[in-house]
Structures are given as C-alpha cells and as structure tokens.
Design a protein around this motif. Structure first.
Motif, PDB file in Angstrom:
ATOM      1  N   ALA B 334       0.801  -1.190  -0.029  1.00 15.17           N
ATOM      2  CA  ALA B 334       0.046   0.184   0.013  1.00 15.17           C
ATOM      3  C   ALA B 334       0.791   1.420  -0.059  1.00 15.17           C
ATOM      4  O   ALA B 334       0.486   2.241  -0.579  1.00 15.17           O
ATOM      5  CB  ALA B 334      -1.096   0.068   1.099  1.00 15.17           C
ATOM      6  N   ILE B 335       1.965   1.090   0.692  1.00 15.18           N
ATOM      7  CA  ILE B 335       2.901   2.389   0.615  1.00 15.18           C
ATOM      8  C   ILE B 335       3.579   2.658  -0.722  1.00 15.18           C
ATOM      9  O   ILE B 335       3.543   3.847  -1.217  1.00 15.18           O
ATOM     10  CB  ILE B 335       4.057   2.093   1.727  1.00 15.18           C
ATOM     11  N   LEU B 336       3.958   1.502  -1.279  1.00 20.02           N
ATOM     12  CA  LEU B 336       4.535   1.692  -2.534  1.00 20.02           C
ATOM     13  C   LEU B 336       3.532   2.147  -3.823  1.00 20.02           C
ATOM     14  O   LEU B 336       3.764   3.096  -4.509  1.00 20.02           O
ATOM     15  CB  LEU B 336       5.293   0.498  -3.066  1.00 20.02           C
ATOM     16  N   ALA B 337       2.178   1.534  -3.624  1.00 18.41           N
ATOM     17  CA  ALA B 337       1.285   1.966  -4.520  1.00 18.41           C
ATOM     18  C   ALA B 337       0.974   3.414  -4.263  1.00 18.41           C
ATOM     19  O   ALA B 337       0.475   4.164  -5.177  1.00 18.41           O
ATOM     20  CB  ALA B 337      -0.019   1.322  -4.143  1.00 18.41           C
ATOM     21  N   ALA B 338       0.905   4.000  -2.872  1.00 16.20           N
ATOM     22  CA  ALA B 338       0.539   5.446  -2.780  1.00 16.20           C
ATOM     23  C   ALA B 338       1.535   6.293  -3.376  1.00 16.20           C
ATOM     24  O   ALA B 338       1.231   7.421  -3.931  1.00 16.20           O
ATOM     25  CB  ALA B 338       0.558   5.734  -1.303  1.00 16.20           C
ATOM     26  N   VAL B 339       2.981   6.090  -3.260  1.00 16.14           N
ATOM     27  CA  VAL B 339       3.919   6.794  -3.735  1.00 16.14           C
ATOM     28  C   VAL B 339       3.903   6.837  -5.184  1.00 16.14           C
ATOM     29  O   VAL B 339       3.913   7.664  -5.840  1.00 16.14           O
ATOM     30  CB  VAL B 339       5.338   6.131  -3.350  1.00 16.14           C
ATOM     31  N   ASP B 340       3.353   5.797  -5.859  1.00 15.61           N
ATOM     32  CA  ASP B 340       3.259   5.831  -7.392  1.00 15.61           C
ATOM     33  C   ASP B 340       2.096   6.574  -7.800  1.00 15.61           C
ATOM     34  O   ASP B 340       2.345   7.267  -8.698  1.00 15.61           O
ATOM     35  CB  ASP B 340       3.164   4.312  -7.714  1.00 15.61           C
ATOM     36  N   ASP B 341       0.942   6.327  -7.171  1.00 19.14           N
ATOM     37  CA  ASP B 341      -0.168   6.929  -7.584  1.00 19.14           C
ATOM     38  C   ASP B 341       0.009   8.541  -7.326  1.00 19.14           C
ATOM     39  O   ASP B 341      -0.523   9.462  -8.226  1.00 19.14           O
ATOM     40  CB  ASP B 341      -1.259   6.405  -6.594  1.00 19.14           C
ATOM     41  N   CYS B 342       0.634   8.924  -6.410  1.00 21.81           N
ATOM     42  CA  CYS B 342       0.781  10.521  -6.021  1.00 21.81           C
ATOM     43  C   CYS B 342       1.718  11.080  -7.152  1.00 21.81           C
ATOM     44  O   CYS B 342       1.513  12.241  -7.871  1.00 21.81           O
ATOM     45  CB  CYS B 342       1.346  10.711  -4.683  1.00 21.81           C
ATOM     46  N   ALA B 343       2.808  10.229  -7.394  1.00 21.68           N
ATOM     47  CA  ALA B 343       3.744  10.875  -8.521  1.00 21.68           C
ATOM     48  C   ALA B 343       3.083  10.985  -9.860  1.00 21.68           C
ATOM     49  O   ALA B 343       3.004  11.909 -10.634  1.00 21.68           O
ATOM     50  CB  ALA B 343       5.077  10.042  -8.549  1.00 21.68           C
ATOM     51  N   ARG B 344       2.486   9.966 -10.403  1.00 25.87           N
ATOM     52  CA  ARG B 344       1.997   9.504 -11.591  1.00 25.87           C
ATOM     53  C   ARG B 344       0.533  10.501 -11.948  1.00 25.87           C
ATOM     54  O   ARG B 344       0.323  10.825 -13.075  1.00 25.87           O
ATOM     55  CB  ARG B 344       1.516   8.212 -11.743  1.00 25.87           C
ATOM     56  N   ARG B 345      -0.163  10.946 -10.933  1.00 30.09           N
ATOM     57  CA  ARG B 345      -1.337  11.705 -10.967  1.00 30.09           C
ATOM     58  C   ARG B 345      -1.403  13.016 -10.402  1.00 30.09           C
ATOM     59  O   ARG B 345      -1.867  13.982 -11.256  1.00 30.09           O
ATOM     60  CB  ARG B 345      -2.480  10.739 -10.217  1.00 30.09           C
ATOM     61  N   ASP B 346      -0.664  13.352  -9.535  1.00 30.21           N
ATOM     62  CA  ASP B 346      -0.454  14.627  -8.887  1.00 30.21           C
ATOM     63  C   ASP B 346       1.009  15.413  -9.098  1.00 30.21           C
ATOM     64  O   ASP B 346       1.166  16.423  -8.976  1.00 30.21           O
ATOM     65  CB  ASP B 346      -0.884  14.812  -7.339  1.00 30.21           C
ATOM     66  N   GLY B 347       1.739  14.479  -9.713  1.00 31.40           N
ATOM     67  CA  GLY B 347       3.280  15.102 -10.051  1.00 31.40           C
ATOM     68  C   GLY B 347       4.183  15.357  -8.659  1.00 31.40           C
ATOM     69  O   GLY B 347       5.111  15.975  -8.925  1.00 31.40           O
ATOM     70  N   LEU B 348       3.866  14.764  -7.594  1.00 32.54           N
ATOM     71  CA  LEU B 348       4.542  14.923  -6.456  1.00 32.54           C
ATOM     72  C   LEU B 348       5.069  13.660  -6.038  1.00 32.54           C
ATOM     73  O   LEU B 348       4.372  12.530  -5.840  1.00 32.54           O
ATOM     74  CB  LEU B 348       3.651  15.481  -5.549  1.00 32.54           C
ATOM     75  N   GLY B 354       6.003   9.281   3.445  1.00 31.87           N
ATOM     76  CA  GLY B 354       5.108  10.132   2.989  1.00 31.87           C
ATOM     77  C   GLY B 354       3.988   9.412   2.400  1.00 31.87           C
ATOM     78  O   GLY B 354       2.675   9.510   2.410  1.00 31.87           O
ATOM     79  N   GLY B 355       4.435   8.183   1.496  1.00 25.61           N
ATOM     80  CA  GLY B 355       3.497   7.336   0.971  1.00 25.61           C
ATOM     81  C   GLY B 355       2.722   6.777   2.024  1.00 25.61           C
ATOM     82  O   GLY B 355       1.439   6.324   1.804  1.00 25.61           O
ATOM     83  N   ALA B 356       3.512   6.449   3.191  1.00 23.12           N
ATOM     84  CA  ALA B 356       2.531   5.564   4.117  1.00 23.12           C
ATOM     85  C   ALA B 356       1.392   6.442   4.677  1.00 23.12           C
ATOM     86  O   ALA B 356       0.300   5.998   5.084  1.00 23.12           O
ATOM     87  CB  ALA B 356       3.532   5.213   5.302  1.00 23.12           C
ATOM     88  N   THR B 357       1.645   7.770   5.002  1.00 24.74           N
ATOM     89  CA  THR B 357       0.461   8.706   5.304  1.00 24.74           C
ATOM     90  C   THR B 357      -0.566   8.731   4.380  1.00 24.74           C
ATOM     91  O   THR B 357      -1.779   8.511   4.695  1.00 24.74           O
ATOM     92  CB  THR B 357       1.006  10.137   5.755  1.00 24.74           C
ATOM     93  N   LEU B 358      -0.140   8.696   2.893  1.00 25.58           N
ATOM     94  CA  LEU B 358      -1.452   8.938   1.951  1.00 25.58           C
ATOM     95  C   LEU B 358      -2.213   7.321   1.886  1.00 25.58           C
ATOM     96  O   LEU B 358      -3.402   7.430   2.153  1.00 25.58           O
ATOM     97  CB  LEU B 358      -0.762   8.960   0.704  1.00 25.58           C
ATOM     98  N   ALA B 359      -1.488   6.255   2.213  1.00 26.49           N
ATOM     99  CA  ALA B 359      -2.010   5.001   2.288  1.00 26.49           C
ATOM    100  C   ALA B 359      -2.732   4.938   3.374  1.00 26.49           C
ATOM    101  O   ALA B 359      -4.116   4.522   3.449  1.00 26.49           O
ATOM    102  CB  ALA B 359      -1.105   3.761   2.106  1.00 26.49           C
ATOM    103  N   ALA B 360      -2.523   5.505   4.554  1.00 31.32           N
ATOM    104  CA  ALA B 360      -3.066   5.325   6.013  1.00 31.32           C
ATOM    105  C   ALA B 360      -4.431   6.271   5.855  1.00 31.32           C
ATOM    106  O   ALA B 360      -5.307   5.885   6.190  1.00 31.32           O
ATOM    107  CB  ALA B 360      -2.314   5.871   6.980  1.00 31.32           C
TER     108      ALA B 360
END
Lengths: 407, 407
Positions: B334-348, B354-360
C-alpha cells in the motif's frame, strides 16, 4: 492559504518579439522560435506594472514565484500550476567559498532543481493556450520538472534523454507520469527527434528557448535575488551555463526591474560557467564571436551543462559582455573537488553544476578577476542528492569487541 | 538579508521538566534523559513571549524556522546555525488524495528531510552549551542533517547506521564531514553503541529524544502549520511515526499556541502512521497500553519509520488519544502504491514514509474514520529522490528508423 495562487491580478503582456530581429509577434498564441529561428522574448507594459504594484506590496505577499504575477505571462489564475515554488534561500559558504560568497540553493524547488521555474511557467502557458501533448529533450532535470507539472494538469508528455543521463533522472521522469526514452546520442540528437515529431504535428516542442515562456520562469531568479538583497544586486553572479536560459532570464529581469525604477543601473558581472569538456560559450567568448559553434565529443560529470550547442548563444554572450563578466571553463577534477570541499566544510551538498560555479569562482579569485571583498552569488541549480557520492566503506560488528578509540 | 538570523531577540526558556514526573531541570545546562530515563521538555515564560511578540509581528518576518525565536531555546544570535530552513509548502493532491488533502512537503528542507528541523536546533544548542563531539544512531536522514549542521559549526560527529540504511544516506552523511559506520543490526542496536560511548564520556548522545532540543525544532512544524492556515488547524494530521518527535513536538506547539491565545482549543485528530512490519505504537494503541513493547523482526521499505522501540512512546500515545486520533499500520504494498499514485497523478514524488501517510489516509477514509470533506494534512517527511524508483526501460536508436506512432 497562499493568495498568490488564488487572487485574480491584472497581467501586462503586450506582445512577443524576436530576440535577433525585434520582429513583433502576437501574445496569447502558440509560438516556438521566430521566423529567423531564434528565441522569442515576452514584452510587458511596464508602466502598467508600476502603476499596479509597488515594491512594498510585493514584499507583503507570500514569497513564492507566483508573487511576481504582474511580471509573468500567465493571464488567468485558473491556469496556474503549482507544486510549491518557494523562494530559494541564500546560504553563506564562508569556509569553502569565502566571507562574501552566497549560494542560491535552487535544489529546494519542486523536483529538486531550478528547471521547475522555467517549466512551471511554460506548462501553465501551454495549458492556457490549449496544448495537450508535449515532447522535450533533456539531460535530466528539465524532463523531471516537465513531467511533474504536465502530469499535474493532465498534459501528456514524451521525454528523450541522452544515454548517459543519470539513472535517477530517467526514473524520476517516468515515475511522474511521462513516457521517457533513452537515446544513443547527446541532447541535440534528442532535440532533433523532438523537432521531427513536432514538424509532423505530433506534439508541441518544449526544447530550451524553443518556446517563449521558460525564460520568463527562469527570470524569477533575478527578481528574487533583487528582493532578497533589499533591491540591490551582488557584484558578480556565477551561473552554470548549458542552454543559458537562466542567465538570459536574469539579465532580462534586471532590465525590467530598472525600467520599473525598482533597482538602479548597476549590474552584477555575469560569469557563464561551463565544463572544460563542453565549453562552446567559453570558446566563442574568447574568440570574440557572436555565436558559438557546436562542441564536438562533449563530456563532463556535470551532465546538466553538457550542452554542445545553445540556440540562445548570442544572448548569453551579449549579457556576459555587457555585464563586464566572462565565460569560464573548469575541469571535472576541480568540479568534484569543489563539491567535496563545500559539503565537508560548510555542510552544503552541491550538485556538480553548482560545484562548477564554486570552482570557477575560486579560479576567478586566483586570476584577480574577482576580489574576495566583493559579494558574489553562486547558483546551485539542483539538489546534490541526485548525483553519485563517494562510497562510505566503514563496517562495525555489534557482536564483536568494539574499539571505541578507532571510531 | 534575513533578519531572523541576525536580529537580537529576547528568549524565554525558564526551565526543563521530565515528561513523565514533571521534575524540574535547569535551563542552560547539558541534559540527556531525565533521572527516570524519560525525555525532557523545554518550558517557556509564555506570558513573556506574548508580551514580546504578536501574531502580526511574526507574520511580517521572513517565514523560515528562525522567525519563531521567542518560542525556541537558542539564547544567542551567534549560536544560530543555518542552511536555509525555509517554511515548507502545503501542496494539494486532489487526484491521488482528494479535494481537501494537503501534503506538507518537508523534503524541501536542508539535507532533504524534516530531520533538519530537529537537528538544526539540537546542534545550535550543543554549540551554545560547548559540546565538541556528538554521536548518533540513525536510519539515514537524521544522520545527514546532524552531519551537515555539526560540520557547519565545527562539531565532530560519529554516526551509526543499521546495515540496510539506504546507500545514499550513508554516503551523504560521510560527504558532509561525519564519520559513519554501518552496523549489523537495527537502530536500537546502533543506539546501544552510542550509549556505551556516551557513558564512557567519549561523546554527547544525540539519539532521538535523548537530548531535549530536537523536539523544539520539530515543534516548528506545528507552529508553521497554524500560521500557514491563518491561525487555525486542520481537522486531521497523518504523521509517519518512528521515534515520534514530530508528533510530540506538534502537540506541544499547539498547546503553547493556545496558551498564547493565538489559536483556540480545537485540535486536529492526530494519526500516528506506522508500517505493518514495524508497528509497536499501533499495537500498544489497540491494546490500550501506555507504553509500547519492542517490535521484533522489524522490516519495511519505509526505513525512516523502522523504529522498534521509541523512548517517547507514552508521549506519542497520549497525544494520539487526547486528540481523538488513532495509530494506524499500513503494509509495504500500500505504501509503494501510494507513492506511485501520487507521482503519476499529482506530479508529487513522496518518500515511502510520506506514501505511508497517504495509504493510511485512504484506509481511514474507507473505514469512515475521516470524512472526505475534512481538511487533512499529510506529512511528506523527506524528498522522494532519496529512494529507489522503478526502472525506466525504453531505449531508442537515433540511427534507426523511428516509429513515431510507438513513442
């Protein structure tokens, strides 16, 4: 929250003009190079700007890049794209540089480099003008910035990198939603591919200076510097020069600030810093030429300034000469030594291109070209974290006997 | 130039006290843990602070960390160490997060992580109190920040890292002038070595919460957040929690701000985010315990929160419970998916923590723990550039026939 991103503000672009011939082009239309194949410059109604905003009003705004709206091309608040374009700090490096040396640390910008300044503006304008697909050649950092901003506002991007572009850059570009290709060649080879696709109408060409707005974003380095130093400028600026957009942009910024009456006529001496392994501007400067020939067999650890041919060569050379500065080349060993020295003594990790400016400054000091009493600004154009660092070989066995005297 | 670094300002530290027993300790002396082995908290004359400075005066200063001087422990301007501690931006991530989700991007700080906040303060205080040699265990980013600041003011540093600390961190620590050792163990094993040397008088122990000032630096995350949001706080904060200094620090900041009358009594729900592979605080939270037992066989891609035992466990748990929040564990996928999703869709590009907080956050949203209308702040504690990214495999032969339809 940040009003710079939400407050509607008047804008003052009147037209664009060819940097070579002065020929006039309409604003609010898509443009690449001028008819004679040279960069277009954006022109403003500076009287209007001066009437609309004062230095004090600017000082009261949040300090990010978008506080300069009246001097930027984006017309509508809705077209602003942002990932937090903070004002970058000026950091003294007393031990490795000297008492009067400041580093403007551009590595703090989104995607870790000053490329964010140019690309945030170019992407916002592409959005404003209806572009849906962009291609670009890049040595790394520009592609990363393009990918991030374009992704953020839903524009499709295809990026081409020379084969020895740092791995981290290529991956970063892809992670941020662009399609990225490694090409067996240099950046101008990649640029040729982009140009071919653009000629076929496949995408919009975002090469350095081939669209008019990156320079307006990079210009903010000069605007910020003036504001940070209390509306005066340093005696000299050392700028790592590949395509030279930032140097050209700062020179344009200083001119606009003077016409607004916000600074006087004094200018910093502009030093265009290149690597000895790829120094077309240095060669042209020394030969007294107005244009720079392509540099063959370009090589240097500082990938960001491995640019064999710059379409804005004459603008770089003109600014350097008008300022009383020079174009300076430094070798890779001096670049790496400067990076090491600054980190080890001042705790500031420069990128190789930033290291090149420190190496060039030290060389200029030795040559009597600058005086150590003069206030000088070096541009660290990207975070040092993107680049290889020497190995750290020490291992300790926690189950063994630890000799504390040896630690 | 920045007045925050040069203007002499009154300071208001009255004393320190044990976070467990309330026992009083003198200010202006070197301290590690309290007599009962718990963290010390710095106390201020808040009436004095309120009389010396107003919210409006603070708002008029440069926005970096040092604008909060009256609420920080450093007494003398000469002891300020700085590498440009800018106010970090709040970045919306509408696509991967939602319309009301802001990321506080701590990767923009010196050395690319929020550790700079704590270490700049702790090093300045070490300088003020005459320390000449510091040792520290670190999962990476704290060691890099310590090395940079200590190097900058001439303090010697020895840093111990678990063996699977990211290579870039180990190299960065060394590059910035520290001596660094990899140890076959986890961070508490490294901490044991530091403790042993400290007991022998070889160095000062800079472990998380074992000296009182890192928490004061981290506190500025809470101060900044209040100022950035116009002296109110978000509904919820998702914070990646290893040692938990930042969460404890923000909770302390909110308390100080309320006592100053600068914010009201409303608090964000604090969500302590851990990785499922190392979740001692989550386990203790769910069991209703006041303290957290050591987590055995800790493992996660988010190295920064791979902390099996936190000396401030009870302070983290207390803040989370008082706030009406929770401790949440998320898995590496879930952490890695969140990192990927945020970069790929929001450019961040987030770091794994940080990805862990988005996943949580996404998990909390699914569980009805937060509402999508609530304003939420996620902490991205470091630049994503320090962490591995997926390979980008595309190659293009410029000498071959390029099929533009395939690009």
């Amino acid at each position: 929250m940040n009003e710079n991103l939400s407050a509607d503000r008047p804008t003052f672009v009147t037209h664009l003009e060819c940097s070579m011939t002065g020929e006039r082009y309409e604003a609010d239309q898509l443009h690449n190079l001028s008819r004679v194949g040279r960069p277009l410059l954006v022109r403003y109604d500076l009287d209007g700007v001066g009437a609309a905003v004062s230095r004090d009003q600017l000082a009261a705004r949040e300090t990010d890049l978008w506080r300069w709206r009246e001097l930027l091309p984006v017309r509508h608040t809705r077209d602003i794209v942002s990932l937090g374009e903070i004002e970058t700090p000026l950091i003294p490096i007393a031990k490795s540089g000297g008492a009067n040396v400041l580093v403007k640390d551009e590595g703090r910008l989104p995607t870790g480099s000053f490329k964010a300044r140019g690309l945030v503006m170019a992407v916002a304008m592409a959005k404003e003008l209806g572009v849906t697909r962009i291609a670009m050649p890049t040595n790394g950092n520009a592609g990363a910035a393009l990918a991030a901003y374009a992704t953020r506002c839903g524009i499709e991007t295809i990026v081409f990198c020379p084969e020895d572009t740092p791995e981290i850059n290529v991956r970063e570009i892809q992670a941020q939603g662009a399609r990225v290709w490694r090409v067996n060649g240099l950046i101008d080879d990649c640029g040729a591919i982009v140009g071919k696709g653009a000629a076929e109408g496949r995408w919009f060409d975002f090469s350095t200076l081939k669209e008019p707005y990156r320079i307006e974003g990079k210009k903010t380095m000069g605007l910020e510097l003036a504001a940070q130093l209390g509306w005066r400028l340093p005696k000299a600026i050392f700028y790592p020069t590949g395509g030279g957009t930032g140097l050209i942009g700062m020179w344009k910024a200083f001119d606009e600030l003077e016409r607004l009456g916000w600074i006087g006529s004094e200018r910093p001496r502009m030093y265009a810093v290149q690597a000895s392994g790829c120094a077309p501007i240095v060669r042209a400067f020394e030969a007294g030429e107005e244009h720079a020939e392509r540099w063959e067999d370009a090589h240097t650890v500082a990938a960001g300034i491995r640019v064999p041919r710059a379409v804005g060569d004459f603008l770089i050379l003109r600014a350097v000469r008008e300022s009383g500065g020079k174009a300076l080349g430094v070798g890779d060993p001096a670049i790496l030594a400067a990076v090491d020295d600054c980190a080890r003594r001042d705790g500031l990790l420069l990128c190789p291109e930033g290291g090149a400016t420190l190496a060039a400054y030290k060389q200029a000091l030795r040559d009597g070209e600058v005086d150590e009493d003069e206030e000088v600004v070096l541009f660290n154009c990207a975070t040092g974290l993107k680049y290889p660092m020497p190995e750290a070989p020490n291992w300790l066995d926690r189950h063994g006997a630890i000799d504390f005297d040896q630690l």
